[in-house]
Design a protein around this motif. Sequence first.
Motif, PDB file in Angstrom:
ATOM      1  N   GLY A   1       0.793  -1.219   0.000  1.00 42.95           N
ATOM      2  CA  GLY A   1       0.000   0.000   0.000  1.00 42.95           C
ATOM      3  C   GLY A   1       0.826   1.270   0.000  1.00 42.95           C
ATOM      4  O   GLY A   1       0.276   2.367  -0.154  1.00 42.95           O
ATOM      5  N   LYS A   2       2.144   1.116   0.178  1.00 44.21           N
ATOM      6  CA  LYS A   2       3.001   2.302   0.153  1.00 44.21           C
ATOM      7  C   LYS A   2       3.022   2.937  -1.232  1.00 44.21           C
ATOM      8  O   LYS A   2       3.005   2.256  -2.250  1.00 44.21           O
ATOM      9  N   LEU A   3       3.076   4.241  -1.265  1.00 43.11           N
ATOM     10  CA  LEU A   3       3.190   4.938  -2.543  1.00 43.11           C
ATOM     11  C   LEU A   3       4.599   4.788  -3.075  1.00 43.11           C
ATOM     12  O   LEU A   3       5.577   4.844  -2.335  1.00 43.11           O
ATOM     13  N   SER A   4       4.711   4.605  -4.371  1.00 40.84           N
ATOM     14  CA  SER A   4       6.026   4.490  -5.006  1.00 40.84           C
ATOM     15  C   SER A   4       6.117   5.489  -6.140  1.00 40.84           C
ATOM     16  O   SER A   4       5.132   5.788  -6.811  1.00 40.84           O
ATOM     17  N   ILE A   5       7.316   6.010  -6.373  1.00 43.90           N
ATOM     18  CA  ILE A   5       7.558   6.980  -7.445  1.00 43.90           C
ATOM     19  C   ILE A   5       8.190   6.249  -8.619  1.00 43.90           C
ATOM     20  O   ILE A   5       9.240   5.632  -8.483  1.00 43.90           O
ATOM     21  N   PRO A   6       7.563   6.272  -9.783  1.00 43.37           N
ATOM     22  CA  PRO A   6       8.123   5.570 -10.941  1.00 43.37           C
ATOM     23  C   PRO A   6       9.460   6.166 -11.372  1.00 43.37           C
ATOM     24  O   PRO A   6       9.669   7.364 -11.290  1.00 43.37           O
TER      25      PRO A   6
END
Length: 289
Positions: free
Chosen positions: A153-158
């Motif tokens: 559920g953590k946000l990730s930066i492409p």
Amino acid sequence: LNVKMRVLNSFLLALATIASSHAFSVSMSASSKRVAVFGGTGYVGSAVCERLVNKGYAVTAVSRRGMNPKPGDAALDQVRWVKGDATDPATVKKIVNDADAVVHAIGLLFDVDSGLAGLNRIVSGSGSLPDESSTYDNVTRKTMFNIANAIEGKLSIPSLGKKEKFPLCFVSAAEAGWPDFAGGRLIEERLAPDWLKKYLGAKRTVEARLSTSTKIRAAIYRPSLIWDWTKFDVLPAIPIFNLASAVGVPFVDKTVRVETLADAIVQGIEDNKVEGIQRYMQMEELAKR
């Protein structure tokens, strides 16, 4: 001409955004120094915490007690000790959101339903006893599922179309691999007590869950007996296990020193090529690096 200029400007802006995201991602990778160790006060967990601190990581250890098991230890005194319930999703999410890697070292050999819970004071490296909620399902499956869900559920930066998987180390058991070997399934079905079947069932459920994740780089450690020279309860069994493994008994693995396991777990965090099942031979190789 104006249309072309607008298109060109849009392209350059998009390129700059990608480059910026890539630079940020590289920077985050270089400074990924925050590790959460669930079960950090335990026998394996505290050994992992010590090694992580000595390698420069900022370590948060989460456990029911939330206390340094060795006050005065130079490395463990630098750990952030947190009292928390890993069966609570909100607690786990808060810890995982502030971590760049996670170690799951929560475990017990005899759960509250086994009828043998009192023996944990002897066989547990930390001497801890389970409470009324300490079933194999809660201690192993539920805590690890909470961690996996929080990670995913953590946000990730492409970053240029590439996403790095989140490093997670899980301490399973060698016996979880019995069905993979000749005679192993038969031994479990006919000779293993009910408590051991439930113990291994929880481990295998976690392993299956982690194997399906596309966001987690899970290193799954399968040690048999874990020991050091202070573990008098298991010392007599060590030569038996090691001899059986050496002569090729397929469902018996060589024992693993706690130092070897802890060093291998640290390598599992640091080396993005370490993924999947790690038996004693892989652990020994990782620990030598």
